[in-house]
Motif scaffolding. Structure first.
Motif, PDB file in Angstrom:
ATOM      1  N   ALA A  29      44.629  39.763  36.456  1.00  8.01           N
ATOM      2  CA  ALA A  29      44.944  38.339  36.299  1.00  8.01           C
ATOM      3  C   ALA A  29      45.615  37.791  37.546  1.00  8.01           C
ATOM      4  N   GLY A  30      46.597  38.537  38.069  1.00 12.54           N
ATOM      5  CA  GLY A  30      47.279  38.089  39.283  1.00 12.54           C
ATOM      6  C   GLY A  30      46.333  37.983  40.466  1.00 12.54           C
ATOM      7  N   ILE A  31      45.438  38.962  40.607  1.00 16.29           N
ATOM      8  CA  ILE A  31      44.489  38.948  41.730  1.00 16.29           C
ATOM      9  C   ILE A  31      43.559  37.739  41.632  1.00 16.29           C
ATOM     10  N   ASN A  32      43.042  37.473  40.429  1.00 20.26           N
ATOM     11  CA  ASN A  32      42.098  36.366  40.276  1.00 20.26           C
ATOM     12  C   ASN A  32      42.786  35.009  40.398  1.00 20.26           C
ATOM     13  N   VAL A  33      44.023  34.898  39.929  1.00 17.86           N
ATOM     14  CA  VAL A  33      44.756  33.649  40.130  1.00 17.86           C
ATOM     15  C   VAL A  33      45.011  33.413  41.614  1.00 17.86           C
ATOM     16  N   LEU A  34      45.401  34.438  42.318  1.00 15.06           N
ATOM     17  CA  LEU A  34      45.664  34.296  43.752  1.00 15.06           C
ATOM     18  C   LEU A  34      44.387  34.046  44.553  1.00 15.06           C
ATOM     19  N   MET A  35      43.239  34.374  43.978  1.00 15.81           N
ATOM     20  CA  MET A  35      41.985  34.064  44.664  1.00 15.81           C
ATOM     21  C   MET A  35      41.692  32.572  44.672  1.00 15.81           C
ATOM     22  N   LEU A  36      42.444  31.799  43.902  1.00 15.13           N
ATOM     23  CA  LEU A  36      42.342  30.347  43.981  1.00 15.13           C
ATOM     24  C   LEU A  36      42.979  29.815  45.259  1.00 15.13           C
ATOM     25  N   THR A  37      43.652  30.686  45.993  1.00 11.72           N
ATOM     26  CA  THR A  37      44.400  30.254  47.182  1.00 11.72           C
ATOM     27  C   THR A  37      43.511  29.529  48.187  1.00 11.72           C
ATOM     28  N   GLY A  38      42.348  30.091  48.482  1.00  3.93           N
ATOM     29  CA  GLY A  38      41.470  29.488  49.484  1.00  3.93           C
ATOM     30  C   GLY A  38      41.041  28.085  49.108  1.00  3.93           C
ATOM     31  N   ALA A  39      40.621  27.926  47.837  1.00  3.16           N
ATOM     32  CA  ALA A  39      40.183  26.603  47.388  1.00  3.16           C
ATOM     33  C   ALA A  39      41.335  25.603  47.395  1.00  3.16           C
ATOM     34  N   LEU A  40      42.498  26.022  46.894  1.00  2.85           N
ATOM     35  CA  LEU A  40      43.650  25.111  46.875  1.00  2.85           C
ATOM     36  C   LEU A  40      44.114  24.763  48.291  1.00  2.85           C
ATOM     37  N   TYR A  41      44.075  25.743  49.162  1.00  3.30           N
ATOM     38  CA  TYR A  41      44.474  25.487  50.549  1.00  3.30           C
ATOM     39  C   TYR A  41      43.549  24.457  51.183  1.00  3.30           C
ATOM     40  N   GLY A  74      48.350  43.281  48.015  1.00  2.90           N
ATOM     41  CA  GLY A  74      49.232  44.281  47.422  1.00  2.90           C
ATOM     42  C   GLY A  74      48.837  44.618  45.995  1.00  2.90           C
ATOM     43  N   LEU A  75      48.462  43.588  45.207  1.00  2.00           N
ATOM     44  CA  LEU A  75      48.042  43.834  43.832  1.00  2.00           C
ATOM     45  C   LEU A  75      46.745  44.637  43.787  1.00  2.00           C
ATOM     46  N   GLU A  76      45.828  44.375  44.728  1.00  2.00           N
ATOM     47  CA  GLU A  76      44.579  45.141  44.760  1.00  2.00           C
ATOM     48  C   GLU A  76      44.829  46.612  45.105  1.00  2.00           C
ATOM     49  N   VAL A  77      45.784  46.839  46.016  1.00  2.00           N
ATOM     50  CA  VAL A  77      46.127  48.227  46.355  1.00  2.00           C
ATOM     51  C   VAL A  77      46.703  48.943  45.138  1.00  2.00           C
ATOM     52  N   VAL A  78      47.605  48.268  44.444  1.00  2.00           N
ATOM     53  CA  VAL A  78      48.238  48.881  43.263  1.00  2.00           C
ATOM     54  C   VAL A  78      47.199  49.116  42.170  1.00  2.00           C
ATOM     55  N   ARG A  79      46.304  48.141  41.978  1.00  2.00           N
ATOM     56  CA  ARG A  79      45.260  48.309  40.953  1.00  2.00           C
ATOM     57  C   ARG A  79      44.343  49.474  41.292  1.00  2.00           C
ATOM     58  N   GLY A  80      43.974  49.597  42.553  1.00  2.00           N
ATOM     59  CA  GLY A  80      43.127  50.712  42.961  1.00  2.00           C
ATOM     60  C   GLY A  80      43.808  52.047  42.750  1.00  2.00           C
ATOM     61  N   ARG A  81      45.098  52.121  43.070  1.00  2.00           N
ATOM     62  CA  ARG A  81      45.827  53.371  42.876  1.00  2.00           C
ATOM     63  C   ARG A  81      45.978  53.695  41.397  1.00  2.00           C
ATOM     64  N   LEU A  82      46.180  52.673  40.579  1.00  2.00           N
ATOM     65  CA  LEU A  82      46.298  52.900  39.141  1.00  2.00           C
ATOM     66  C   LEU A  82      44.989  53.424  38.571  1.00  2.00           C
ATOM     67  N   LEU A  83      43.858  52.856  39.021  1.00  2.00           N
ATOM     68  CA  LEU A  83      42.562  53.342  38.554  1.00  2.00           C
ATOM     69  C   LEU A  83      42.327  54.781  38.988  1.00  2.00           C
ATOM     70  N   ALA A  84      42.698  55.091  40.243  1.00  2.00           N
ATOM     71  CA  ALA A  84      42.548  56.472  40.712  1.00  2.00           C
ATOM     72  C   ALA A  84      43.430  57.415  39.909  1.00  2.00           C
ATOM     73  N   LYS A  85      44.625  56.962  39.565  1.00  2.00           N
ATOM     74  CA  LYS A  85      45.537  57.790  38.770  1.00  2.00           C
ATOM     75  C   LYS A  85      44.985  58.021  37.373  1.00  2.00           C
ATOM     76  N   VAL A  86      44.400  56.983  36.775  1.00  2.00           N
ATOM     77  CA  VAL A  86      43.819  57.119  35.442  1.00  2.00           C
ATOM     78  C   VAL A  86      42.649  58.102  35.476  1.00  2.00           C
ATOM     79  N   GLY A  87      41.799  57.976  36.512  1.00  2.00           N
ATOM     80  CA  GLY A  87      40.670  58.893  36.631  1.00  2.00           C
ATOM     81  C   GLY A  87      41.110  60.331  36.805  1.00  2.00           C
ATOM     82  N   SER A  88      42.115  60.557  37.651  1.00  2.00           N
ATOM     83  CA  SER A  88      42.627  61.910  37.871  1.00  2.00           C
ATOM     84  C   SER A  88      43.286  62.460  36.603  1.00  2.00           C
TER      85      SER A  88
END
Length: 617
Positions: A29-41, A74-88
């Protein structure tokens, strides 16, 4: 003995994995909300900076946008690490369960070997750590972008939504057109892998008998079928992917054109025109990515379904309460073994043995002797009936506890890569106490001197499947492994098939010693000189129990049935063995069942005693 019934392992793991879903939802949710940044800018630059010519406003907007983009990264990095942790974590939890389930599946379904679950688990884990999962996580937030476009102008919103529906329809069409080819390709590829593994596993036979070319033809047939399915799916997916890309670019141009039209009509600003284009691209991105990664998604979904079929019914390992050492009383009650198709291998086997008794299992080829030995050892699960060791069903007894009291020497000696000591102690933790038992088992099996002559003695690496050893050495080390820990029940399937005279003498001496110690022994043998240690005999014929009773009684009954047996009473004296029970041999035209009558010998070399025109065992 297990402490209680547990829920299926996959159900437990997926229930615990749901704990990671909430953080993933918030991060997505945070990543997708922040993706509005370009359009709002872009919108703020057109509305505020260009109209006010304020450099300070531009700097502040740029700093805010940079901070938002940094937070999104930063949120994408954390999400990727969480997914890797879940898989492991999932791999660590399910891998032992799947290996156990595969072994038990092979034990419960004779002739069926399922080695794919661990590969499937790797495929699911890799899916969690690959970009293929991101469309699934981001797709639920696409309505947020469509809603933002509707707020800018309804016409732009309807255009974007209509284009999204068409793109989603292309994704469904892609799934429909590629599902069957990918499924067929996966099935053919699995069969091709199995054929290749079988050829490599039996490389000596393949090379010696020139079987490589016909085996390669069979392998190539499956490989071509797999390639055909892959190519067909790739072609169809490529067409759909090209159409989807073309549609998205056309839609992007259309929304720019519609935005320009609205600007000309003074119903929108240039900032809205550009922002709507950016938002629509983001709203359709998960669908377009899903089309591109659909093959990986379908593969992971099929792998998960196969995992559910294996681990979905198998509980996780539970604490085992050790049972007292059995005395060796063994009872088999109406034992039945059937193949998956329903064909019976064993039917209605029943017998009883007291502690210290030795029973020989005899019968013609394909009578079911080896199958019965595997069931009695707990390697296979019976389809009906029970085999009880001191009243405990060996099929229900936890293998790690039962294995301490049961020794088993299979017909095909199965040694593992490792040292001689590790194989004898069954890969238990090797310390001074364990090594003492290893040496004792080796001495009891008469293989201690042989092991000392190996390059590194007990520390000698024997290679995969004991490749560094001869057939006789493997069999004698396998016997030592079966004797490790002084088992209460010992099951030997043709223990002298690869032995020379010295090895066979050592085997007979070992049987005498362990019988004197009170161990119950069941053996399959075809040579007569080992029969002198036998107390009872069970005769199998076509999977059914033909005879069971004391040795002499069974031999006499077989002799009566044959009707063509000659008694020789002087052979023992002639061979210097001494007096003993009468020795009987069958003539060459006797039935297969009567051939075993030659086994009622109390000592000596029966092979040397028989005239050449008489048939021995």
């Amino acid at each position: 003995m297990k402490t209680g019934q547990q829920p299926p392992a996959l159900q437990v793991v997926m229930k615990e994995a749901r704990r990671a879903i909430r953080p993933l939802i918030w991060f997505s949710a945070g990543i997708n909300v922040l993706m509005l940044t370009g359009a709002l800018y872009m919108l703020q630059v057109y509305h505020r900076v260009l109209s006010s010519h304020s450099l300070e406003t531009l700097v502040m907007l740029s700093l805010m946008a940079a901070g938002a983009l940094a937070a999104m990264a930063g949120l994408e990095v954390v999400r990727g690490r969480l997914l890797a942790k879940v898989g492991s974590w999932m791999n660590a939890r399910l891998a032992p369960v799947l290996l156990t389930a595969s072994v038990e599946y092979a034990a419960s379904a004779p002739g069926q070997v399922n080695v794919r679950p661990l590969r499937d688990l790797d495929q699911v884990r890799n899916f969690f750590t690959s970009p293929s999962i991101f469309p699934i996580l981001d797709a639920p937030w696409s309505p947020l972008f469509f809603a933002a476009i509707f707020l800018m102008h309804p016409w732009l919103g309807w255009l974007a939504l209509g284009g999204g529906i068409v793109l989603f329809g292309l994704a469904l069409l892609n799934e429909y057109l590629t599902r069957k080819p990918l499924t067929d390709a996966a099935t053919a590829q699995t069969q091709a892998y199995g054929q290749a593994e079988a050829a490599i596993r039996n490389a000596e036979v393949v090379q010696a008998m020139g079987m490589l070319k016909p085996l390669m033809e069979a392998w190539k047939t499956q490989q071509d079928k797999a390639n055909k399915g892959q190519v067909l799916a790739a072609n169809r997916g490529g067409v759909i992917s090209a159409l989807a890309r073309c549609h998205r670019l056309a839609l992007q141009m259309a929304i720019l054109g519609l935005g320009a039209y609205l600007v000309l009509r003074n119903e929108a600003s240039p900032g809205i025109m550009i922002s709507a284009s950016i938002l629509m691209s983001r709203a359709l991105s998960p669908v377009e990515q899903a089309i591109g990664t659909w093959k990986a998604t379908v593969g992971a979904r099929a792998a998960y379904r196969r995992l559910a079929a294996v681990a979905g019914q198998h509980p996780e390992g539970t604490p085992v309460l050790p049972l007292p050492r059995p005395k060796g009383r063994f009872e088999v009650d109406s034992l039945v073994l059937a193949r998956l198709g329903g064909e019976h291998i064993l039917k209605g086997i029943s017998f009883q043995l007291k502690p210290g008794e030795v029973m020989a299992l005899i019968g013609p080829s394909a009578a079911g002797k080896t199958s019965l030995a595997r069931v009695l050892a707990g390697a296979w699960r019976p389809s009906g009936g029970r085999a009880l060791l001191d009243g405990m069903d060996v099929a229900q007894w936890a293998a790690e506890d039962r294995g301490r009291y049961v020794g088993y020497l299979p017909q095909d000696i199965e040694l593992f890569a490792g040292t001689v000591s590790e194989n004898i102690c069954r890969f238990a933790q090797l310390d001074a106490s364990t090594f003492k038992h290893v040496v004792r088992a080796a001495e009891l099996a008469g293989v201690h001197e042989l092991i000392k002559r190996l390059p590194k003695g007990y520390a000698t690496e024997i290679g995969e499947s004991g490749a560094a050893l001869s057939g006789g050495q493997r069999q004698r080390i396998g016997l030592a492994r079966a004797l490790y820990g002084d088992p209460a029940l010992l099951i030997l399937d043709e223990p002298n098939s690869n032995l020379d005279r010295e090895g066979e003498d050592a085997l007979i001496a070992a049987l005498s010693a362990i019988k004197a110690a009170g161990t119950t022994i069941i053996l399959i043998a075809h040579r007569p000189n080992i029969m002198e240690k036998v107390d009872k005999i069970l005769v199998l014929n076509r999977g059914q129990q033909d005879l069971f009773g004391p040795r002499d009684h069974v031999f006499n009954e077989l002799a009566k049935r044959n009707g063509a047996v000659t008694q020789i009473t002087a052979i023992a004296a002639n061979q210097g063995v001494g007096a003993g029970p009468a020795r009987r041999f069958t003539v060459r035209n006797s039935s297969p069942m009567s051939e075993i009558v030659a086994g009622s010998i109390s000592g000596g070399d029966a092979d040397a005693a028989q005239p050449p025109e008489w048939k021995k065992i």
